[in-house]
Motif scaffolding. Structure first.
Motif, PDB file in Angstrom:
ATOM      1  N   PRO A 102       0.879  -1.250  -0.193  1.00 48.82           N
ATOM      2  CA  PRO A 102      -0.124   0.305   0.155  1.00 48.82           C
ATOM      3  C   PRO A 102       1.172   1.073   0.051  1.00 48.82           C
ATOM      4  O   PRO A 102       0.843   2.228  -0.259  1.00 48.82           O
ATOM      5  N   LEU A 103       2.136   1.114   0.354  1.00 45.18           N
ATOM      6  CA  LEU A 103       2.850   1.908   0.718  1.00 45.18           C
ATOM      7  C   LEU A 103       3.771   3.287  -0.589  1.00 45.18           C
ATOM      8  O   LEU A 103       3.259   4.076  -1.019  1.00 45.18           O
ATOM      9  N   LEU A 104       4.050   2.594  -1.636  1.00 39.28           N
ATOM     10  CA  LEU A 104       4.269   2.230  -2.692  1.00 39.28           C
ATOM     11  C   LEU A 104       2.970   2.682  -4.068  1.00 39.28           C
ATOM     12  O   LEU A 104       2.827   3.138  -4.613  1.00 39.28           O
ATOM     13  N   ARG A 105       2.204   1.962  -3.656  1.00 37.73           N
ATOM     14  CA  ARG A 105       0.447   1.636  -4.367  1.00 37.73           C
ATOM     15  C   ARG A 105       0.117   2.798  -4.383  1.00 37.73           C
ATOM     16  O   ARG A 105      -0.601   3.973  -5.487  1.00 37.73           O
ATOM     17  N   VAL A 106      -0.143   3.535  -3.096  1.00 37.39           N
ATOM     18  CA  VAL A 106      -1.024   4.944  -3.364  1.00 37.39           C
ATOM     19  C   VAL A 106      -0.282   5.936  -4.425  1.00 37.39           C
ATOM     20  O   VAL A 106      -0.729   6.877  -4.482  1.00 37.39           O
ATOM     21  N   GLN A 107       1.721   6.334  -4.381  1.00 38.51           N
ATOM     22  CA  GLN A 107       2.143   6.620  -5.125  1.00 38.51           C
ATOM     23  C   GLN A 107       2.180   6.491  -6.180  1.00 38.51           C
ATOM     24  O   GLN A 107       1.736   7.578  -7.390  1.00 38.51           O
ATOM     25  N   LEU A 108       1.836   5.112  -6.681  1.00 44.28           N
ATOM     26  CA  LEU A 108       1.944   4.955  -8.438  1.00 44.28           C
ATOM     27  C   LEU A 108       0.258   5.201  -9.027  1.00 44.28           C
ATOM     28  O   LEU A 108       0.386   5.253 -10.452  1.00 44.28           O
ATOM     29  N   GLY A 109      -0.822   4.879  -8.093  1.00 43.62           N
ATOM     30  CA  GLY A 109      -1.392   5.323  -8.398  1.00 43.62           C
ATOM     31  C   GLY A 109      -1.913   6.531  -8.210  1.00 43.62           C
ATOM     32  O   GLY A 109      -2.981   7.077  -9.679  1.00 43.62           O
ATOM     33  N   GLU A 110      -1.458   7.498  -7.865  1.00 43.86           N
ATOM     34  CA  GLU A 110      -1.380   9.056  -8.341  1.00 43.86           C
ATOM     35  C   GLU A 110      -0.955   9.147 -10.052  1.00 43.86           C
ATOM     36  O   GLU A 110      -1.641   9.899 -10.552  1.00 43.86           O
ATOM     37  N   CYS A 111      -0.012   7.950  -9.792  1.00 39.10           N
ATOM     38  CA  CYS A 111       1.286   8.154 -10.936  1.00 39.10           C
ATOM     39  C   CYS A 111      -0.135   8.261 -12.038  1.00 39.10           C
ATOM     40  O   CYS A 111      -0.191   8.459 -13.266  1.00 39.10           O
ATOM     41  N   LEU A 112      -0.849   6.703 -12.260  1.00 40.16           N
ATOM     42  CA  LEU A 112      -1.761   6.189 -13.174  1.00 40.16           C
ATOM     43  C   LEU A 112      -2.655   7.443 -13.099  1.00 40.16           C
ATOM     44  O   LEU A 112      -3.624   7.087 -14.463  1.00 40.16           O
ATOM     45  N   LYS A 113      -3.144   8.133 -12.504  1.00 41.97           N
ATOM     46  CA  LYS A 113      -4.537   9.412 -12.911  1.00 41.97           C
ATOM     47  C   LYS A 113      -4.148   9.997 -13.296  1.00 41.97           C
ATOM     48  O   LYS A 113      -4.698  10.634 -14.494  1.00 41.97           O
ATOM     49  N   THR A 114      -3.215  10.269 -13.642  1.00 40.59           N
ATOM     50  CA  THR A 114      -2.454  11.482 -13.915  1.00 40.59           C
ATOM     51  C   THR A 114      -2.334  11.013 -15.808  1.00 40.59           C
ATOM     52  O   THR A 114      -2.188  11.195 -16.560  1.00 40.59           O
ATOM     53  N   LEU A 115      -1.583   9.924 -15.866  1.00 37.35           N
ATOM     54  CA  LEU A 115      -1.918   9.048 -16.976  1.00 37.35           C
ATOM     55  C   LEU A 115      -2.976   8.661 -17.442  1.00 37.35           C
ATOM     56  O   LEU A 115      -3.250   9.261 -19.057  1.00 37.35           O
ATOM     57  N   VAL A 116      -4.306   8.201 -17.065  1.00 38.06           N
ATOM     58  CA  VAL A 116      -5.238   7.983 -18.199  1.00 38.06           C
ATOM     59  C   VAL A 116      -5.966   9.297 -18.030  1.00 38.06           C
ATOM     60  O   VAL A 116      -6.319   9.363 -19.054  1.00 38.06           O
ATOM     61  N   ASN A 117      -5.761  10.179 -16.975  1.00 36.82           N
ATOM     62  CA  ASN A 117      -6.381  11.482 -17.722  1.00 36.82           C
ATOM     63  C   ASN A 117      -5.715  12.519 -18.559  1.00 36.82           C
ATOM     64  O   ASN A 117      -6.746  13.371 -19.240  1.00 36.82           O
ATOM     65  N   ALA A 118      -4.628  12.174 -18.787  1.00 36.57           N
ATOM     66  CA  ALA A 118      -3.991  12.841 -20.212  1.00 36.57           C
ATOM     67  C   ALA A 118      -3.681  12.163 -21.459  1.00 36.57           C
ATOM     68  O   ALA A 118      -4.597  12.911 -22.495  1.00 36.57           O
ATOM     69  N   ASP A 119      -4.638  10.703 -21.514  1.00 37.12           N
ATOM     70  CA  ASP A 119      -3.912   9.280 -22.976  1.00 37.12           C
ATOM     71  C   ASP A 119      -5.349   9.493 -22.995  1.00 37.12           C
ATOM     72  O   ASP A 119      -5.235   8.095 -24.020  1.00 37.12           O
TER      73      ASP A 119
END
Length: 1032
Positions: A102-119
């Motif tokens: 979870p500690l790392l998933r939360v950071q990569l989850g934010e990245c995934l949001k950025t990717l999905v919203n942009a791409d």
């Protein structure tokens, strides 16, 4: 850089040694744009053999880099990430996100949001296929996690932006339904099943939040989902594994599933289950929902609530949501019928106990009174609070179904009052009494307008509320103050009762318990507003202010400041002796609040809100002493540090409030000090940086500088204010990205310069006219066109010959005058003028056109002279009519004010009365000159006109800034100009009058007569003014 080297640098970035840390951060910044850097970071994040601290550092760096560079805000900015690296990141992040802790998933989850919203969908068309494939595979959690982010992207999107939702639902919902079905059938399911169901619920919620996807209009499909949701709703939460800690318990997986299920059912019911919906497809859905599901959900909700009746546990948010559903059911006949059979049990055994003081309240009161106060006055807390939902349910019940429920509920409350009074001290139910008082306070609007209760309110207060001011129990003393405040406006038959309540509330401000002190201050506000004889309060004002500031030192709360504002507003200039002390205390409180807000770093932090309140209160004080300029000199040093700091980017949260203070200080001070002039560059820098939305607010102090400090504005070269103003105005006027509405203050400022600096800024006439004409060519909105033409009019009034020669030099003279005359003649379907609607607009145009009449024949040919003369006459007549109409309206308003002088809350009987809608009559004495002079009117002048400019309302001139042209009478100016023309060139004057038709000759005679009348009136006003200033 290879992986081991990157890991070493990341390790160094965690070093306690600041030099090592700084060197590592510089290395990371240096290499961050190299190819494959992102991919390497991702490799470290997912490497289980790597140190967790290093992986976390890599994940944070990865997240920040992607947030900043994946999709730059500026479309022209060069892409920092190679397309090949982007492809690699997109492919790998999907696989790894669900596998990470979870500690790392939360950071990569934010990245995934950025990717999905942009791409998605353009640059990432394969994403949905990946989700669909993995929903049928072993990677269900990962697929649901990604689908949740994808659905969230469209949660608040509507219309065309929402189009992809249909495809997402089409491709994934059949699989989601199958997974949901399988999960629901597992006997004794483990906790990770709850996590999967929660994700499915969140995906469903995001997909139906604004609109129901068309696939769900299929009754069979919708029914399959509803069976599963109702199953979750009815099924008891597993007892095994529930945390004992209440905070952990409410966040436990299975309670989260229950909460999200209720959330979804509430949303379907309130947004899509309303039979009043007009859309035919949605209407059919609403009928189906009401018929097949609404009653079943109601039954499940009531059964669930029954758990707390017998001492069981439900999370606060679940109780709150269920009560919201029940409140929404009260007005619907079929639902109310279902509710009725269980209503007494619900009302008296569940809802009322929720309104009573409880163990958690007592614990918080004792252990953290500051937090108790914060929660009690926090709007966000209300969204989750069972108590607020219980109060809302009772209020809705007596509002919509009062005939059968109000008397029954009041009898119940009276019964509690009675048993409390009769019980010996050791057996008194203080908590029930608290709930009963809360109920009485919550129902005040209904009780104040319903007989027989309306006439018994004073007796009820005396018998059941006032005794609790001296209760041994703190929460009852606080509740007594709150209820007294709710009823402060009723008409007391015995003024001693009002007086007793007022003094009890004032005493409460010195109570040993903090919540009692706070509730007393809020109640005081109502008593100050309701007080008819200020002598009741006048002697204790110094004491009130002392207690008030002691409390402000303890609690940061904007509602506290409202009470101070009310006192200041009520006493007006009587606050003069306290003005400096008040401002000093408020300034100190402001700095404390700002420090707290900065430490908490949250925009909606109570400290930030209280800081805004402090500045608003300072403005209220400045307004109350606006006729005492010497006080502004004393107050200025206290406020300067606030203005200096908060006019920079540090003050973005309070910028509007600070500008209001600057406006007061520059308008009401005897003169504008050099210290105040030092704020000019700060406002200019902020305007260029972030504050363009505040341009209308900045306009007010800038006008004050130019109009009240004209000499300094014209002579000072360090800094050069004229140049500074030109740089700002020309930059904004030339900016092609700015909308018409956004630049309106710019032409208004040019007018301010021309009107105040007549004959002293010849060198600026051409530059300002040039940018005005250029912007006029691009202007689309009628209101901006009017403002730009008024710049030309003001320039003509400033110097007609110079202005005309510049317009001719720019080759636009004919074009500008043709446009001007065309705009003057434009009318709407209703027959009213389309342009130059306000008195001020017409006057400016009159003065500009009239100034042309004095020009010699070689500059203004005969034909043009006639055209200008007629246009000026038409305008003068329109101006005269508008002034007369405004005077008539003002007279009528004054009469209305006196008619409304005696109105009181308790005299209202209709539910939709003005009082209930918050419309209030103003005391006659409040409409005196201080109101007319106040600077707030100035700020209103710069409200943009309606964006579509189709309002027929003319803006009254008290919205305008004061200006030198206020002293110029357009009728007298016109007649004097014509007389000058006649004396200088009799033949030209004769030619002009001979070419006029009968209509314009009659108008000219009427204007000449009115001008003579105005001369007499102006002389009379001058003599009266002189007499007033010399009077002892």
């Amino acid at each position: 850089m290879d992986l081991p080297s990157l890991a070493v640098i990341l390790q160094a970035a965690l070093s306690p040694n600041p030099d090592e840390r700084k060197a590592a951060e510089q290395s990371l910044n240096q290499f961050q744009y190299t190819p494959q850097h992102l991919v390497r970071l991702l490799q470290i994040i997912v490497d289980n053999n790597c140190d967790m601290a290093v992986r976390q550092a890599a994940s944070i760096h990865f997240k920040n880099f992607i947030a900043k560079n994946w999709s730059p805000h500026d479309p022209d900015e060069q892409q920092k990430i190679l397309p090949a690296d982007k492809d690699l990141v997109r492919d790998h992040i999907l696989v790894f996100v669900p596998q990470l802790p979870p500690l790392l998933r939360v950071q990569l989850g934010e990245c995934l949001k950025t990717l999905v919203n942009a791409d998605y969908p353009e640059q990432w068309p394969r994403l949905l296929d990946w989700v669909k494939h993995n929903l049928q595979d072993q990677q269900v959690y990962g697929a649901l996690y990604v689908l949740r982010i994808l659905a969230r992207k469209y949660e608040f999107k509507s219309d065309e932006e929402r189009t992809p939702v249909s495809h997402i639902v089409e491709e994934t919902f059949p699989h989601l339904l199958n997974i949901f079905n399988r999960l629901s059938q597992i006997v004794n399911p483990p906790l990770d099943v709850a996590d999967l169901i929660k994700l499915i619920c969140k995906i469903f919620w995001s997909s139906i939040y604004l609109e129901i996807p068309k696939q769900l209009f299929d009754p069979n499909v919708f029914n399959a989902w509803m069976i599963l949701f109702l199953n979750i709703l009815e099924r008891p939460v597993p007892l095994e594994g529930q945390p004992a800690d209440p905070e952990l318990r409410k966040s436990w997986g299975w309670w989260k599933v229950k909460k999200w299920t209720i959330h979804i059912l509430n949303r379907l019911y309130t947004r899509f289950g309303d039979l009043k919906i007009q859309n035919p497809e949605n209407k059919a859905f609403a009928q189906m929902f009401q018929k097949s599901y609404a009653g079943k959900i109601l039954e499940c909700h009531l059964n669930l609530l029954n758990v707390i009746r017998v001492g069981g546990y439900l999370p606060d948010r679940v109780i709150n949501l269920i009560l919201q559903y029940l409140s929404n059911s009260i007005s619907k006949n079929s639902m109310y019928t279902l509710l009725q059979s269980r209503l007494d049990s619900l009302l008296f055994e569940i809802v009322f106990p929720l309104m009573c003081f409880n163990d958690n309240d007592q614990k918080l009161w004792d252990e953290d009174p500051h937090e108790y106060v914060r929660k009690g006055y926090d709007i966000i807390e209300d969204l989750y609070s069972p108590r607020t939902a219980a109060m809302d349910f009772v209020s809705e019940l007596v509002r919509k179904r009062g005939k059968e429920n109000l008397q029954k509920f009041i009898q119940f409350i009276v019964g509690i009052f009675k048993s409390y009074d009769e019980a010996p001290v050791e057996y008194k139910s203080y908590r029930q009494k608290d709930g009963a008082l809360l109920a009485i306070g919550a129902l005040c609007d209904k009780l104040k307008q319903t007989e027989p209760y309306k006439s018994q309110l004073e007796r009820m207060l005396v018998q059941h509320v006032f005794p609790e001011f001296s209760s041994p129990v703190g929460h009852l003393r606080a509740k007594a103050a709150w209820v007294a405040g709710q009823y402060a406006h009723i008409s007391f038959s015995d003024q001693n009762n009002f007086r007793k309540a007022l003094h009890s509330v004032v005493s409460g401000m010195r109570d040993a318990e903090l919540p009692v002190r706070v509730d007393s201050v809020f109640a005081l506000r109502s008593f100050v507003e309701a007080c008819r004889d200020l002598n009741e309060i006048r002697p204790i004002v110094p004491q009130l202010l002392d207690e008030f500031f002691k409390l402000m030192n303890e609690v940061e709360n904007e509602d506290l400041v409202f009470t101070l504002e009310t006192i200041v507003d009520k006493f007006g200039e009587e606050m003069a002796p306290y003005a400096l002390g008040l401002c000093q205390n408020l300034a100190a409180a402001f700095w404390r609040c700002m420090n707290t807000a900065e430490a908490d770093d949250e925009a909606d932090d109570p400290g930030a809100l209280a800081a805004v309140g402090c500045l608003r209160a300072i403005s209220t004080i400045l307004e109350s002493v606006s006729r005492l300029p010497h006080l502004f000199v004393q107050i200025e040093p206290t406020l300067l540090p606030i203005m200096r700091r908060m006019l920079t980017s540090d003050g973005q949260e309070v910028f509007e409030e600070v500008l209001e203070i600057v406006s007061y200080m520059t308008f009401f001070s005897p003169t504008i000090s050099m210290d105040m002039w030092s704020l000019w560059p700060l406002m200019m820098e902020s305007l260029a940086d972030f504050a363009i939305d505040y341009f209308p607010n900045i306009l007010v102090p800038l006008d004050n500088y130019v109009s009240r400090g004209t000499a300094h504005f014209l002579t000072c070269k360090e800094p050069d204010y004229q140049q500074s103003l030109w740089n700002m105005i020309s930059s904004i006027m030339a900016d092609t990205n700015m909308e018409d509405n956004d630049i309106e203050p710019a032409p208004k400022l040019i007018q301010v310069v021309f009107q105040n600096c007549k004959g002293q800024v010849d060198q600026w006439v051409e530059p300002y006219l040039r940018v005005t004409v250029e912007r006029l060519h691009r202007a689309e909105k009628p209101y901006l066109k009017c403002l730009l033409i008024q710049v030309v009019a003001d320039s003509l009034y400033y110097n007609a010959a110079l202005t005309l020669s510049i317009l001719q030099k720019l080759n636009v003279a004919t074009e500008i005058f043709n446009l001007w005359f065309q705009m003057l003649q434009q009318v709407k379907k209703s027959g009213v003028r389309a342009n130059f609607k306000r008195e001020h607009d017409k006057k400016v145009c009159c003065l500009g056109l009239t100034s042309l009449l004095a020009l010699p024949a070689d500059q203004l040919p005969g034909e043009a002279l006639g055209r200008v003369f007629k246009a000026a006459l038409d305008l003068l007549v329109a101006y005269k009519d508008q002034v007369a109409e405004a005077a008539k309206e003002e007279e009528a308003e004054d009469d209305d004010d006196m008619d409304g002088f005696q109105t009181d809350d308790e005299e209202d009987d209709g539910e939709g009365s003005d009082k209930e809608m918050g419309v209030d009559t103003e005391d006659g004495d409040e409409a005196d000159s201080i109101r007319l002079q106040k600077l707030a009117e100035q700020a209103k002048a710069f409200r943009p006109a309606d964006s579509d400019d189709d309002s027929d309302d003319d803006y009254s001139d008290d919205e305008e800034l004061q200006s030198p042209i206020d002293e110029v009478d357009p009728f007298v100016f016109f007649v004097d100009s014509i007389k000058a023309l006649q004396a200088l060139d009799p033949l030209r004057f004769q030619n002009l009058t001979q070419t006029l038709d009968f209509h314009y000759q009659a108008l000219a005679n009427g204007v000449a007569q009115h001008a003579e009348l105005r001369r007499v009136e102006i002389e009379k006003e001058r003599l009266e003014k002189a007499a007033a200033t010399t009077a002892p």
